[in-house]
Design a protein around this motif. Structure first.
Motif, PDB file in Angstrom:
ATOM      1  N   MET A   1      31.161  57.509 -31.107  1.00 52.35           N
ATOM      2  CA  MET A   1      29.952  58.057 -30.492  1.00 52.35           C
ATOM      3  C   MET A   1      28.865  56.986 -30.484  1.00 52.35           C
ATOM      4  O   MET A   1      28.645  56.320 -31.489  1.00 52.35           O
ATOM      5  N   VAL A   2      28.202  56.841 -29.341  1.00 50.95           N
ATOM      6  CA  VAL A   2      27.192  55.795 -29.169  1.00 50.95           C
ATOM      7  C   VAL A   2      25.928  56.435 -28.594  1.00 50.95           C
ATOM      8  O   VAL A   2      26.004  57.202 -27.623  1.00 50.95           O
ATOM      9  N   ASP A   3      24.784  56.117 -29.170  1.00 46.51           N
ATOM     10  CA  ASP A   3      23.500  56.603 -28.665  1.00 46.51           C
ATOM     11  C   ASP A   3      22.966  55.637 -27.619  1.00 46.51           C
ATOM     12  O   ASP A   3      22.730  54.462 -27.917  1.00 46.51           O
ATOM     13  N   VAL A   4      22.784  56.135 -26.389  1.00 42.92           N
ATOM     14  CA  VAL A   4      22.265  55.298 -25.306  1.00 42.92           C
ATOM     15  C   VAL A   4      21.344  56.126 -24.415  1.00 42.92           C
ATOM     16  O   VAL A   4      21.630  57.283 -24.122  1.00 42.92           O
ATOM     17  N   ASN A   5      20.246  55.552 -23.996  1.00 44.95           N
ATOM     18  CA  ASN A   5      19.432  56.137 -22.935  1.00 44.95           C
ATOM     19  C   ASN A   5      19.071  57.602 -23.186  1.00 44.95           C
ATOM     20  O   ASN A   5      19.010  58.413 -22.252  1.00 44.95           O
ATOM     21  N   GLY A   6      18.876  57.959 -24.459  1.00 50.82           N
ATOM     22  CA  GLY A   6      18.480  59.321 -24.779  1.00 50.82           C
ATOM     23  C   GLY A   6      19.600  60.323 -24.888  1.00 50.82           C
ATOM     24  O   GLY A   6      19.347  61.523 -25.075  1.00 50.82           O
ATOM     25  N   VAL A   7      20.851  59.895 -24.749  1.00 49.93           N
ATOM     26  CA  VAL A   7      22.000  60.790 -24.908  1.00 49.93           C
ATOM     27  C   VAL A   7      23.028  60.141 -25.837  1.00 49.93           C
ATOM     28  O   VAL A   7      22.996  58.939 -26.097  1.00 49.93           O
ATOM     29  N   ARG A   8      23.931  60.961 -26.313  1.00 50.18           N
ATOM     30  CA  ARG A   8      25.019  60.484 -27.169  1.00 50.18           C
ATOM     31  C   ARG A   8      26.306  60.537 -26.365  1.00 50.18           C
ATOM     32  O   ARG A   8      26.709  61.593 -25.876  1.00 50.18           O
ATOM     33  N   LEU A   9      26.941  59.380 -26.224  1.00 50.86           N
ATOM     34  CA  LEU A   9      28.155  59.274 -25.423  1.00 50.86           C
ATOM     35  C   LEU A   9      29.376  59.060 -26.311  1.00 50.86           C
ATOM     36  O   LEU A   9      29.347  58.238 -27.244  1.00 50.86           O
ATOM     37  N   HIS A  10      30.443  59.764 -25.999  1.00 49.85           N
ATOM     38  CA  HIS A  10      31.736  59.518 -26.635  1.00 49.85           C
ATOM     39  C   HIS A  10      32.452  58.428 -25.852  1.00 49.85           C
ATOM     40  O   HIS A  10      32.487  58.447 -24.614  1.00 49.85           O
ATOM     41  N   ILE A  11      33.015  57.448 -26.578  1.00 50.99           N
ATOM     42  CA  ILE A  11      33.745  56.374 -25.915  1.00 50.99           C
ATOM     43  C   ILE A  11      35.132  56.215 -26.534  1.00 50.99           C
ATOM     44  O   ILE A  11      35.367  56.572 -27.687  1.00 50.99           O
ATOM     45  N   ALA A  12      36.042  55.682 -25.739  1.00 53.59           N
ATOM     46  CA  ALA A  12      37.326  55.195 -26.225  1.00 53.59           C
ATOM     47  C   ALA A  12      37.327  53.691 -26.043  1.00 53.59           C
ATOM     48  O   ALA A  12      36.766  53.175 -25.062  1.00 53.59           O
ATOM     49  N   GLU A  13      37.953  52.966 -26.962  1.00 55.38           N
ATOM     50  CA  GLU A  13      37.831  51.501 -26.966  1.00 55.38           C
ATOM     51  C   GLU A  13      39.131  50.854 -27.413  1.00 55.38           C
ATOM     52  O   GLU A  13      39.838  51.375 -28.271  1.00 55.38           O
TER      53      GLU A  13
END
Length: 316
Positions: A1-13
């Motif tokens: 989970m990454v906090d960006v631009n006022g939202v929290r995004l789930h990522i796969a990496e």
């Protein structure tokens, strides 16, 4: 989970090396890039695919106008920075393609190369797209259907798994086509799904496990994802400063010859003109024979080969 631009995004990496951001479309999730992670990582890239805002495990802002193209590009910019990178290659499919193209258009300083699948580079027309399609097709074009508050949301959520199964099969290269299928028009009384075939057996490239994963990603509904469509006219207003501008970063465009999106009115002629419009188009648009809308899932080997070559040549 990454906090960006006022939202929290789930990522796969996966992988190490120059960053490649993979942006999914509708109705999808990071999982639509499952066939790309290994090959791109093996080629020396750091591959990151987010659930974009409104999707999967990422945040779903309630406000409709929190899903404009500027918010979506802002998420990509914020993600690149949050991952500790200065630049990235950006690749998008379906709705992810306009986000990728606009990231390159608005922030070329951050983009090493951009690739779009299915949806060609942005060409801002003279009129707002939803209003234009409303008038041209008496409100029956699927953009207008999706943009109506609560309508498609309820239709898709009634039986999410069946809705996704019919959607994916019907837009694929495996589904039968007739001349009348060239435009996705919706009967407002019957809805989007009513006349779609429901396959007894899924295509080889889309397994029951894939459908399970996708169904789970929409367990909280479709409203956030559909809000992207509800901002199409607002996006047209917001991008007025870039009217007539073209993407100047190294670029690649790929599409299936059985995909309805590249066959939309005026789009085939626009695709033919791309080599003259885009100074850094890596090669003429790549047409994949027998491929429908789900480009990187239906033709992973061909897409992966083209992406690896393009990303390698477009610089690190």
């Amino acid at each position: 989970m990454v906090d960006v631009n006022g939202v929290r995004l789930h990522i796969a990496e996966q992988g190490d090396g120059p960053l490649v951001v993979l942006l999914h479309g509708f109705p999808e999730s990071w999982h639509s890039w499952r066939h790309q992670f290994g090959p791109l990582a093996d080629a020396g890239f750091r591959v990151v695919a987010p659930d974009q805002r409104g999707y999967g495990r990422s945040d779903r802002p309630e406000a409709v106008d929190a899903y404009t193209i500027l918010h979506l590009v802002g998420d990509v910019v914020g993600l690149i920075q949050a991952l500790g990178e200065e630049k990235a290659h950006v690749v998008g499919h379906d709705w992810g393609a306009p986000v990728a193209w606009h990231t390159a258009l608005l922030r070329p300083d951050l983009v090493r190369g951009v690739a779009g699948l299915s949806v060609p580079p942005p060409l801002r027309g003279p009129h707002p797209p939803l209003a234009s399609m409303q008038e041209r097709f008496d409100g029956r074009f699927y953009w207008n259907h999706f943009a109506r508050p609560g309508v498609a949301d309820a239709e898709f959520a009634k039986d999410t798994r069946t809705a996704l199964r019919k959607f994916f099969y019907s837009a694929s290269g495996d589904a039968p086509r007739t001349d009348g299928d060239r435009l996705p028009l919706v009967d407002p009384e019957r809805g989007w799904l009513a006349d779609m075939p429901d396959p007894e057996v899924l295509p080889d490239w889309f397994t029951e496990d894939d459908l399970d994963a996708l169904t789970e990603s929409f367990s909280q509904g479709f409203t956030g994802a559909l809000n992207w469509y509800r901002n199409m006219d607002r996006n047209w207003e917001l991008t007025a400063p870039w009217h007539g501008a073209v993407v100047t970063t190294p670029a690649l465009y790929m599409y299936g010859d059985r995909d309805l999106v590249p066959a939309f009115p005026g789009t085939p002629e626009f695709i033919e003109r791309l080599p003259t419009l885009m100074p850094n188009l890596w090669r003429p648009p790549v047409e994949l024979a027998g491929c429908g809308h789900w480009t990187q899932q239906e033709r992973p080997a061909e897409v992966n080969a083209a992406l690896v070559e393009f990303l390698t040549r477009s610089g690190v």
